[in-house]
Structures are given as C-alpha cells and as structure tokens.
Design a protein around this motif. Structure first.
Motif, short mmCIF file in Angstrom:
data_model
loop_
_atom_site.label_atom_id
_atom_site.label_comp_id
_atom_site.label_asym_id
_atom_site.label_seq_id
_atom_site.Cartn_x
_atom_site.Cartn_y
_atom_site.Cartn_z
N GLY A 1 64.18 -32.98 -6.53
CA GLY A 1 62.74 -32.95 -6.63
C GLY A 1 62.28 -32.25 -7.89
N ASN A 2 60.99 -32.19 -8.07
CA ASN A 2 60.41 -31.53 -9.24
C ASN A 2 60.26 -30.04 -8.98
OD1 ASN A 2 60.10 -33.99 -10.60
ND2 ASN A 2 58.18 -34.40 -9.54
N ALA A 3 60.78 -29.24 -9.86
CA ALA A 3 60.68 -27.79 -9.72
C ALA A 3 59.27 -27.31 -10.07
CB ALA A 3 61.69 -27.10 -10.63
N ASN A 4 58.81 -26.32 -9.33
CA ASN A 4 57.53 -25.69 -9.63
C ASN A 4 57.71 -24.85 -10.90
OD1 ASN A 4 55.29 -23.91 -9.72
ND2 ASN A 4 55.00 -24.12 -7.52
N LEU A 5 56.97 -25.19 -11.94
CA LEU A 5 57.19 -24.54 -13.23
C LEU A 5 56.72 -23.09 -13.29
CD1 LEU A 5 56.34 -27.41 -15.76
CD2 LEU A 5 58.58 -26.55 -15.06
N PHE A 6 55.80 -22.71 -12.42
CA PHE A 6 55.30 -21.34 -12.50
C PHE A 6 56.37 -20.30 -12.17
CE2 PHE A 6 51.35 -23.78 -12.10
CZ PHE A 6 50.67 -23.28 -13.20
N PRO A 7 57.08 -20.41 -11.05
CA PRO A 7 58.17 -19.44 -10.83
C PRO A 7 59.32 -19.60 -11.81
CG PRO A 7 58.08 -21.06 -9.04
CD PRO A 7 56.85 -21.25 -9.86
N VAL A 8 59.55 -20.83 -12.29
CA VAL A 8 60.62 -21.05 -13.28
C VAL A 8 60.29 -20.31 -14.57
CG1 VAL A 8 61.75 -22.76 -14.75
CG2 VAL A 8 61.38 -23.25 -12.32
N VAL A 9 59.06 -20.50 -15.06
CA VAL A 9 58.64 -19.83 -16.29
C VAL A 9 58.63 -18.31 -16.10
CG1 VAL A 9 56.69 -19.45 -17.85
CG2 VAL A 9 57.33 -21.78 -17.20
N GLY A 10 58.12 -17.87 -14.94
CA GLY A 10 58.07 -16.44 -14.67
C GLY A 10 59.46 -15.81 -14.69
N ALA A 11 60.41 -16.48 -14.04
CA ALA A 11 61.78 -15.95 -13.99
C ALA A 11 62.43 -15.95 -15.38
CB ALA A 11 62.62 -16.77 -13.01
N LEU A 12 62.26 -17.04 -16.12
CA LEU A 12 62.87 -17.12 -17.45
C LEU A 12 62.30 -16.04 -18.38
CD1 LEU A 12 63.01 -20.99 -18.02
CD2 LEU A 12 64.95 -19.44 -17.69
N GLU A 13 61.00 -15.87 -18.33
CA GLU A 13 60.35 -14.90 -19.23
C GLU A 13 60.63 -13.46 -18.82
OE1 GLU A 13 57.98 -14.78 -21.80
OE2 GLU A 13 57.90 -16.91 -22.31
N LEU A 14 60.47 -13.17 -17.51
CA LEU A 14 60.49 -11.78 -17.06
C LEU A 14 61.86 -11.29 -16.59
CD1 LEU A 14 57.11 -11.96 -15.13
CD2 LEU A 14 57.52 -10.74 -17.26
N LYS A 15 62.68 -12.20 -16.10
CA LYS A 15 63.99 -11.78 -15.58
C LYS A 15 65.13 -12.02 -16.57
CE LYS A 15 61.87 -10.73 -11.80
NZ LYS A 15 61.54 -9.31 -11.53
N TYR A 16 64.97 -13.08 -17.37
CA TYR A 16 66.05 -13.41 -18.31
C TYR A 16 65.68 -13.14 -19.76
CZ TYR A 16 68.39 -15.71 -14.42
OH TYR A 16 69.01 -15.97 -13.22
N GLY A 17 64.43 -12.76 -20.00
CA GLY A 17 64.02 -12.42 -21.35
C GLY A 17 63.96 -13.60 -22.31
N LYS A 18 63.83 -14.81 -21.76
CA LYS A 18 63.76 -16.01 -22.60
C LYS A 18 62.30 -16.32 -22.95
CE LYS A 18 68.20 -16.83 -21.96
NZ LYS A 18 69.20 -16.71 -23.04
N LYS A 19 62.01 -16.56 -24.20
CA LYS A 19 60.67 -16.91 -24.62
C LYS A 19 60.50 -18.43 -24.53
CE LYS A 19 59.07 -12.86 -25.53
NZ LYS A 19 57.97 -12.31 -24.69
N VAL A 20 59.78 -18.87 -23.50
CA VAL A 20 59.63 -20.31 -23.28
C VAL A 20 58.18 -20.77 -23.42
CG1 VAL A 20 61.68 -20.50 -21.83
CG2 VAL A 20 59.48 -19.94 -20.78
N ILE A 21 57.25 -19.84 -23.51
CA ILE A 21 55.84 -20.19 -23.71
C ILE A 21 55.27 -19.30 -24.80
CG2 ILE A 21 55.42 -21.07 -21.37
CD1 ILE A 21 54.28 -18.39 -20.60
N PRO A 22 54.15 -19.68 -25.40
CA PRO A 22 53.58 -18.89 -26.51
C PRO A 22 53.24 -17.46 -26.10
CG PRO A 22 52.58 -21.07 -26.40
CD PRO A 22 53.40 -20.93 -25.16
N GLU A 23 53.21 -16.60 -27.06
CA GLU A 23 52.88 -15.19 -26.84
C GLU A 23 51.49 -15.06 -26.19
OE1 GLU A 23 54.03 -11.29 -26.90
OE2 GLU A 23 55.18 -12.92 -27.83
#
Length: 287
Positions: free
Chosen positions: A1-23
């Motif tokens: 299925g399609n993943a909900n992007l909000f928790p995905v983005v939140g986890a990548l940015e805040l838990k993994y330190g990956k910059k995936v969206i603009p500052e």
C-alpha cells in the motif's frame, strides 16, 4: 500500500537525521496534514504519529507530575518541531499537576492557588462520575475552569426555557420545531425555528435568537455530533452523553452534555458550544 508520508518524513528527519524536505518545512507538517484532510474531506486521525492532535497527549496524574518537571521525560521529541503541541487530557484520573498544566495550555491563570486547583479536581471527578468526560471536550472543561476561577459561569445569554416538538405526519414525514426563550443584554427574545431533527431545530432557534445580538455566531458551524448511551442495561431510560464539535472556520472545539434525555444532553452541549464560540471570538461576557 501507500505509506503515509508524514510519519515517514518525521522519522527520516528527526530520528535518522536525513534532510528530505526544505529547511523550515518540518514545522509546517501538522498544519499541512490538517489542510489536506480538509481538502479531501477526511477526518484527521487523532492518533497519527507526529501530526495527530493526540500524538503528544498525556492523561495520568503521574505523567503530568513528571511533565511538569521536564516534558522530555514522557515525550520522544519537542512537538513544536513538527508544528504540533502537547495536550493534557483531563479525566477522573486528573491530579493537581494535570489541572495546572491544562490551565496553562488553555491560558487560564491559576496563580498557584492550591485550594482553587483542589476545587477544580473535585469538580471534574464529581462530574465524571455523573457521565461527563473532558478528554474530548476541552471547551466545556475551559468553561468549567473559568467558572471556578472567576466564581461564576461565563454569561452571554440566559435561557428562560426551550422546547422541541417532533410531529409525525400522515404522509410519513416528520416536522421538527423548536422554540427558545432567552435573555441577552437585557432583552427578552423568543425564537422559533424548524430543522432536520429536534437538535438541529434547537440549534437554529438559538442562532435565530442570538445572531442579531452577537453577529459573531454567524461564523459557527456544527461539524460533528456524537451520542453515547451510558449504562445501556437500562435501555431507553439510560443516561446519555452528547459530544458536539463546532467550527468557526479557524479552528474546532468540542463540548459535552449529559442527561437522561438525549435532547437535554444535546442542549447542554450546544449551549456550551455557543458560549465558548463567543469567548473565542473575544466577545466580552454580559454583566
């Protein structure tokens, strides 16, 4: 299925330190999530990670006491990073710390008055024994809190009486009519309206009676209506709890009413909804 992007983005940015969206975009996550829900006409999930209204909610008294010392003890991150905020849920498990934190969240000053806080705690617990719930009715809780703080209930209008009539017609249709008699700013008003059901008729009658005095009410719209039967073993003689959600186009709030009669419970919740709407609009209470 399609993943909900909000928790995905939140986890990548805040838990993994990956910059995936603009500052700076991360702080807009909650607002954007709710805006999308409005566009597609879906009710936002209250428990959605990061952006749900209950994603950073706390209830038990022990939690509240710890959070009062340091919010990080029970939160994995600062909610402000994603544009959200911490919520304290008030229930029969509430202690002094819960009430103090909730009052601070609502912008109500308790001044460190332990006796006042104790009265609020006792009032909440007594009312919840009667069937009220304030976990999902912040607006009704704030009105209760202000009543204890100021020594009297906020008053924009005074109800003299109300009634709702449902007429069963020979052709199988139903007519719903409500009459509300009230006082507002020294003026006695009698308003009658028809509606799609007795509660809608009462809502319209109250609106007809008050909008001339308080034009701010024209912005209000009831967006959700929930009924819960308490102690169902008593059948139609059971106590009923009604939760109403109201919007002014800028935000929503929920109110609660409890009575043996579903229409009376609805009226309590409706009256709180209008009172809080006027408070939210910055209207000064009547003397």
């Amino acid at each position: 299925g399609n993943a909900n992007l909000f928790p995905v983005v939140g986890a990548l940015e805040l838990k993994y330190g990956k910059k995936v969206i603009p500052e700076g975009a991360l702080a807009e996550m909650t607002r954007i999530s709710h805006a999308i829900a409005e566009v597609v006409n879906l009710t936002p999930s209250t428990h959605q990670p990061y952006v749900g209204v209950s994603a950073f909610a706390h209830k038990a008294g022990l939690h509240a006491s710890a959070i009062k010392v340091d919010p990080d003890l029970y939160q994995h991150m600062d909610p402000a990073l994603v544009g959200n905020h911490m919520r304290m849920l008030v229930s029969d498990m509430a202690g002094r710390a819960s009430i103090e934190l909730k009052a601070k969240e609502l912008g109500v000053e308790l001044g460190g008055d332990r006796e006042l806080v104790g009265r609020v705690v006792a009032s909440v617990k007594e009312r919840e024994l009667r069937g009220y719930t304030y976990e999902a009715a912040d607006a009704s809780f704030e009105l209760l809190l202000r009543k204890e703080v100021e020594g009297r209930a906020l008053s924009y209008f005074r109800i003299e009486s109300w009634r709702a009539i449902v007429e069963d017609r020979p052709d199988g249709t139903h007519a719903n009519e409500a009459t509300v008699k009230l006082w507002a700013k020294g003026e006695r008003i009698v308003a009658t309206a028809e509606g799609n059901g007795p509660v809608n008729a009462l809502d319209r009658a109250l609106r007809v009676g008050l909008e001339r005095i308080y034009p701010e009410l024209a912005q209000l719209e009831l967006t959700d209506y929930k009924v819960r039967i308490l102690e169902g073993k008593y059948g139609t003689d059971s106590t009923t709890r009604v939760l109403i959600t109201t919007s002014d186009g800028r935000g929503e709030w929920s109110t609660v009413g409890v009575a043996e009669n579903v229409i009376a419970a609805s009226w309590q919740s409706l009256e709180d909804a209008y009172t809080y709407g006027l408070l939210r609009a910055g209207v000064a209470p009547a003397e």
